[in-house]
Design a protein around this motif. Structure first.
Motif, PDB file in Angstrom:
ATOM      1  N   THR A  41      -9.237 -24.241 -33.481  1.00 28.28           N
ATOM      2  CA  THR A  41      -8.981 -23.771 -32.033  1.00 28.28           C
ATOM      3  C   THR A  41      -9.406 -22.658 -31.773  1.00 28.28           C
ATOM      4  OG1 THR A  41      -8.159 -24.203 -30.270  1.00 28.28           O
ATOM      5  CG2 THR A  41      -6.432 -24.204 -31.952  1.00 28.28           C
ATOM      6  N   TYR A  42      -9.470 -22.337 -30.265  1.00 27.13           N
ATOM      7  CA  TYR A  42      -9.511 -21.074 -29.727  1.00 27.13           C
ATOM      8  C   TYR A  42      -8.709 -20.892 -29.181  1.00 27.13           C
ATOM      9  CZ  TYR A  42     -14.467 -21.266 -31.548  1.00 27.13           C
ATOM     10  OH  TYR A  42     -15.879 -20.946 -32.228  1.00 27.13           O
ATOM     11  N   CYS A  43      -7.696 -21.608 -29.588  1.00 29.88           N
ATOM     12  CA  CYS A  43      -6.374 -21.678 -28.540  1.00 29.88           C
ATOM     13  C   CYS A  43      -5.877 -20.127 -28.487  1.00 29.88           C
ATOM     14  CB  CYS A  43      -5.320 -22.931 -28.190  1.00 29.88           C
ATOM     15  SG  CYS A  43      -4.086 -22.528 -27.263  1.00 29.88           S
ATOM     16  N   GLU A  44      -4.999 -19.461 -28.208  1.00 27.81           N
ATOM     17  CA  GLU A  44      -4.297 -18.132 -28.959  1.00 27.81           C
ATOM     18  C   GLU A  44      -2.845 -18.444 -29.345  1.00 27.81           C
ATOM     19  OE1 GLU A  44      -2.326 -14.254 -27.937  1.00 27.81           O
ATOM     20  OE2 GLU A  44      -2.922 -15.322 -26.483  1.00 27.81           O
ATOM     21  N   TYR A  45      -1.831 -19.944 -29.305  1.00 29.42           N
ATOM     22  CA  TYR A  45      -1.186 -20.556 -29.368  1.00 29.42           C
ATOM     23  C   TYR A  45      -1.398 -21.976 -29.627  1.00 29.42           C
ATOM     24  CZ  TYR A  45       1.288 -15.887 -28.824  1.00 29.42           C
ATOM     25  OH  TYR A  45       1.178 -14.373 -28.451  1.00 29.42           O
ATOM     26  N   PRO A  46      -2.087 -22.448 -30.365  1.00 33.40           N
ATOM     27  CA  PRO A  46      -2.102 -24.018 -31.006  1.00 33.40           C
ATOM     28  C   PRO A  46      -0.816 -24.385 -30.811  1.00 33.40           C
ATOM     29  CG  PRO A  46      -2.895 -23.009 -32.950  1.00 33.40           C
ATOM     30  CD  PRO A  46      -2.426 -21.543 -31.596  1.00 33.40           C
ATOM     31  N   ALA A  47      -0.845 -25.724 -30.173  1.00 28.20           N
ATOM     32  CA  ALA A  47       0.349 -26.415 -30.424  1.00 28.20           C
ATOM     33  C   ALA A  47       0.580 -26.981 -31.902  1.00 28.20           C
ATOM     34  CB  ALA A  47       0.144 -28.201 -29.423  1.00 28.20           C
ATOM     35  N   GLY A  48       1.505 -26.466 -32.498  1.00 31.28           N
ATOM     36  CA  GLY A  48       1.869 -27.454 -33.633  1.00 31.28           C
ATOM     37  C   GLY A  48       2.193 -29.134 -33.449  1.00 31.28           C
ATOM     38  N   TRP A  49       2.522 -29.318 -34.720  1.00 30.75           N
ATOM     39  CA  TRP A  49       3.266 -30.956 -34.499  1.00 30.75           C
ATOM     40  C   TRP A  49       3.371 -31.256 -36.660  1.00 30.75           C
ATOM     41  CZ3 TRP A  49      -2.187 -29.824 -34.912  1.00 30.75           C
ATOM     42  CH2 TRP A  49      -2.977 -31.121 -36.474  1.00 30.75           C
ATOM     43  N   LEU A  50       4.932 -32.233 -36.315  1.00 29.69           N
ATOM     44  CA  LEU A  50       5.679 -32.611 -37.619  1.00 29.69           C
ATOM     45  C   LEU A  50       5.093 -33.817 -38.190  1.00 29.69           C
ATOM     46  CD1 LEU A  50       8.174 -31.920 -39.458  1.00 29.69           C
ATOM     47  CD2 LEU A  50       9.255 -32.325 -37.904  1.00 29.69           C
ATOM     48  N   THR A  51       4.744 -33.804 -39.413  1.00 32.71           N
ATOM     49  CA  THR A  51       4.517 -35.000 -39.892  1.00 32.71           C
ATOM     50  C   THR A  51       5.810 -35.700 -41.043  1.00 32.71           C
ATOM     51  OG1 THR A  51       2.392 -34.888 -39.216  1.00 32.71           O
ATOM     52  CG2 THR A  51       2.807 -36.247 -41.124  1.00 32.71           C
ATOM     53  N   THR A  52       5.975 -36.572 -40.247  1.00 34.37           N
ATOM     54  CA  THR A  52       6.655 -37.657 -41.690  1.00 34.37           C
ATOM     55  C   THR A  52       6.500 -38.566 -42.248  1.00 34.37           C
ATOM     56  OG1 THR A  52       9.228 -37.226 -40.018  1.00 34.37           O
ATOM     57  CG2 THR A  52       9.420 -38.241 -41.981  1.00 34.37           C
ATOM     58  N   ILE A  53       6.293 -38.505 -44.061  1.00 27.34           N
ATOM     59  CA  ILE A  53       5.910 -38.709 -44.484  1.00 27.34           C
ATOM     60  C   ILE A  53       7.159 -39.639 -45.261  1.00 27.34           C
ATOM     61  CG2 ILE A  53       4.698 -39.383 -46.837  1.00 27.34           C
ATOM     62  CD1 ILE A  53       2.991 -36.314 -46.216  1.00 27.34           C
ATOM     63  N   ASP A  54       6.707 -40.796 -45.949  1.00 25.31           N
ATOM     64  CA  ASP A  54       7.873 -42.070 -46.289  1.00 25.31           C
ATOM     65  C   ASP A  54       7.252 -41.602 -48.173  1.00 25.31           C
ATOM     66  OD1 ASP A  54       8.211 -44.828 -48.427  1.00 25.31           O
ATOM     67  OD2 ASP A  54       9.725 -44.596 -46.579  1.00 25.31           O
ATOM     68  N   THR A  55       8.309 -41.453 -48.867  1.00 20.96           N
ATOM     69  CA  THR A  55       7.633 -41.511 -50.170  1.00 20.96           C
ATOM     70  C   THR A  55       7.562 -42.328 -51.411  1.00 20.96           C
ATOM     71  OG1 THR A  55      10.157 -40.463 -50.934  1.00 20.96           O
ATOM     72  CG2 THR A  55       8.734 -38.368 -50.278  1.00 20.96           C
ATOM     73  N   ALA A  56       8.434 -44.178 -50.655  1.00 24.99           N
ATOM     74  CA  ALA A  56       8.340 -44.357 -51.371  1.00 24.99           C
ATOM     75  C   ALA A  56       7.099 -45.671 -51.431  1.00 24.99           C
ATOM     76  CB  ALA A  56       8.990 -45.292 -51.132  1.00 24.99           C
TER      77      ALA A  56
ATOM     78  N   SER B  94      13.248 -34.010 -48.652  1.00 23.52           N
ATOM     79  CA  SER B  94      14.592 -34.067 -47.662  1.00 23.52           C
ATOM     80  C   SER B  94      15.807 -34.062 -49.344  1.00 23.52           C
ATOM     81  CB  SER B  94      14.862 -35.322 -46.855  1.00 23.52           C
ATOM     82  OG  SER B  94      14.080 -36.671 -48.160  1.00 23.52           O
ATOM     83  N   PRO B  95      17.408 -34.129 -48.149  1.00 24.92           N
ATOM     84  CA  PRO B  95      17.843 -33.909 -50.241  1.00 24.92           C
ATOM     85  C   PRO B  95      17.637 -35.123 -51.324  1.00 24.92           C
ATOM     86  CG  PRO B  95      18.440 -32.976 -47.548  1.00 24.92           C
ATOM     87  CD  PRO B  95      17.610 -33.252 -47.846  1.00 24.92           C
ATOM     88  N   ASP B  96      18.032 -36.271 -50.213  1.00 24.80           N
ATOM     89  CA  ASP B  96      17.244 -37.468 -51.442  1.00 24.80           C
ATOM     90  C   ASP B  96      15.931 -37.318 -51.689  1.00 24.80           C
ATOM     91  OD1 ASP B  96      16.347 -38.393 -49.275  1.00 24.80           O
ATOM     92  OD2 ASP B  96      17.698 -40.032 -48.307  1.00 24.80           O
ATOM     93  N   GLY B  97      15.152 -37.304 -51.600  1.00 23.51           N
ATOM     94  CA  GLY B  97      13.905 -37.510 -51.536  1.00 23.51           C
ATOM     95  C   GLY B  97      13.014 -39.029 -51.060  1.00 23.51           C
ATOM     96  N   SER B  98      13.716 -38.923 -50.257  1.00 22.00           N
ATOM     97  CA  SER B  98      12.817 -40.130 -49.353  1.00 22.00           C
ATOM     98  C   SER B  98      11.612 -40.102 -48.393  1.00 22.00           C
ATOM     99  CB  SER B  98      13.709 -40.740 -48.944  1.00 22.00           C
ATOM    100  OG  SER B  98      14.890 -40.659 -47.994  1.00 22.00           O
ATOM    101  N   ARG B  99      12.354 -38.556 -48.274  1.00 19.60           N
ATOM    102  CA  ARG B  99      11.146 -38.324 -47.605  1.00 19.60           C
ATOM    103  C   ARG B  99      10.553 -36.701 -47.166  1.00 19.60           C
ATOM    104  NH1 ARG B  99      11.372 -42.869 -45.591  1.00 19.60           N
ATOM    105  NH2 ARG B  99      11.953 -43.443 -43.840  1.00 19.60           N
ATOM    106  N   LEU B 100       9.041 -36.397 -47.383  1.00 15.57           N
ATOM    107  CA  LEU B 100       8.324 -35.657 -46.866  1.00 15.57           C
ATOM    108  C   LEU B 100       8.255 -35.309 -45.583  1.00 15.57           C
ATOM    109  CD1 LEU B 100       6.685 -33.389 -48.987  1.00 15.57           C
ATOM    110  CD2 LEU B 100       4.835 -34.908 -48.403  1.00 15.57           C
TER     111      LEU B 100
END
Length: 408
Positions: free
Chosen positions: A218-233, A203-209
């Motif tokens: 996986t053998y799946c052609e289009y494996p599902a994706g996910w977004l993980t939010t990390i608190d940098t503090a 994030s622009p303020d550096g608080s979230r990665l």
């Protein structure tokens, strides 16, 4: 339709004959890792022509062309505009404001990407093997921050920490992780378990990665994706949400309200509203490679394999822009009014008016352009030729004049 301005060959009167005088340069040793030297192997070369006159006739807009003797992978400009850094396969070339080569920084492997902190005191060199070198731009001392194998790295806005995504071997096997490295002491201060990270952004303020992942086993052609939010503090995972299949890149908007994720295999972009957590799938007609936001976060320009797309971040409407063949480099002007795209396939630079979202003019540039960078004042464009190993310096005011002439 875009206006195409055909440029004549560089006039002989514009070419500086001979070679520039050698600059007195001192040798500087590094603290750790690869040695960094300011000694230049030969005279400075900032001229109007290259080694092959048939292939390297500069555009009339070029105020200089600089031979760097190697394929150009990336270019970045110091925030004060005083130096330009050019990534090659075995080194980073340093060019000063007078377009002279003044330094050569050896690297252990092909340099894939260059990043710089906000005050221009640190240059980060990311190699194709996932290793990272940090160079102090004041005295050119260097140290290795990461030995290799990182899938992606980002730098905190304050320049204090490097975040690296990689596999981590444990008793249970290999698991994904994000390492937090203190840049000043080159040591890891935390490790955050995150499985199969493909890309990172902060994030622009550096608080979230933000990390995007998908199951690579996986053998799946289009494996599902996910977004993980990390608190940098706290270095803790605070949220995980589902996104489209096989995410490739992730970019945070300048206002911190969105992250946009590209999906090459499904020709789409996931627009994530970070306030609501809503995810909107934006369909494209081409496979996206990466994207950049305008400074006001109102639009995102997506560089695709063979085209350019602009997305309105309020409505998520997508419009195609008729750029050149095989767009490769994409940079915005500092004021966000223009986008510059190097077209590898037809040897041109497209200038997009960000108000009308149309190509204002197309400029012939030498060779096979790939990397592009814009000076902080917006007055210079640096275009790297992948094959011939040269950098063309283009004056933006001249490009504006060409646009005026073409429109009249």
């Amino acid at each position: 339709m875009a206006n195409r301005t055909t440029l004549t060959a560089w006039r002989a009167s514009h070419v500086r004959r001979g070679r520039a005088p050698r600059l007195p340069l001192r040798r500087i040793a590094s603290r750790q890792g690869p040695q960094v030297s300011e000694k230049v192997d030969g005279p400075d070369r900032a001229t109007g022509s290259g080694p092959n006159s048939d292939e390297w006739t500069p555009a009339e807009t070029a105020v200089a062309t600089i031979q760097v003797d190697g394929r150009v992978y990336d270019i970045t400009v110091r925030p004060d505009g005083e130096h330009v850094y050019v990534a090659r396969s075995d080194s980073v070339i340093v060019i000063n404001g007078r377009h002279h080569i003044v330094g050569r920084i050896p690297v252990s492997g092909p340099a894939k990407r260059l990043m710089m902190d906000a005050d221009g005191k640190q240059l980060f060199v990311v190699n194709y093997d996932g290793s990272v070198l940090v160079v102090d731009t004041r005295d050119y001392t260097a140290q290795t921050l990461l030995g290799g194998c990182a899938s992606d790295v980002v730098i905190s806005p304050d320049g204090r920490h490097l975040y690296a995504a990689h596999d981590q071997v444990t008793d249970g096997g290999a698991n994904g992780a994000v390492s937090v490295i203190d840049i000043a002491c080159a040591t890891s201060v935390a490790t955050v378990p995150v499985k199969d990270v493909a890309a990172l952004t902060i994030s622009p303020d550096g608080s979230r990665l933000y990390a995007v992942s998908y199951d690579r086993r996986t053998y799946c052609e289009y494996p599902a994706g996910w977004l993980t939010t990390i608190d940098t503090a706290s270095h803790a995972v605070v949220e995980t949400i589902a996104v489209g299949a096989r995410p490739e890149t992730v970019t945070a908007s300048p206002d911190g309200a969105y992250v946009y994720i590209t999906h090459y295999d499904t020709c789409s972009v996931s627009a994530v509203n970070l306030t609501t957590g809503n995810v909107t799938a934006v369909a494209l007609r081409d496979a996206p490679l990466d994207l950049v936001f305008t400074p006001d976060s109102a639009h995102a320009y997506v560089r695709n394999v063979r085209s350019l797309t602009v997305i309105d971040t309020t409505t998520n409407d997508a419009d195609e822009i008729d750029a050149g063949d095989l767009p490769r480099g994409l940079q915005l002007s500092p004021d966000g009014k223009r986008a510059y795209i190097t077209n590898f396939g037809d040897g041109t630079l497209s200038v997009v008016d960000a108000i009308t979202n149309s190509v204002a003019t197309t400029v012939d540039v030498p060779g096979y352009p790939e990397a592009v960078a814009v000076s902080p004042d917006g007055e210079r464009i640096y275009v790297g030729d992948y094959w011939s190993g040269a950098v063309a310096v283009i004056a933006v005011p001249t490009v504006r004049e060409l646009h005026t002439d073409a429109a009249s």
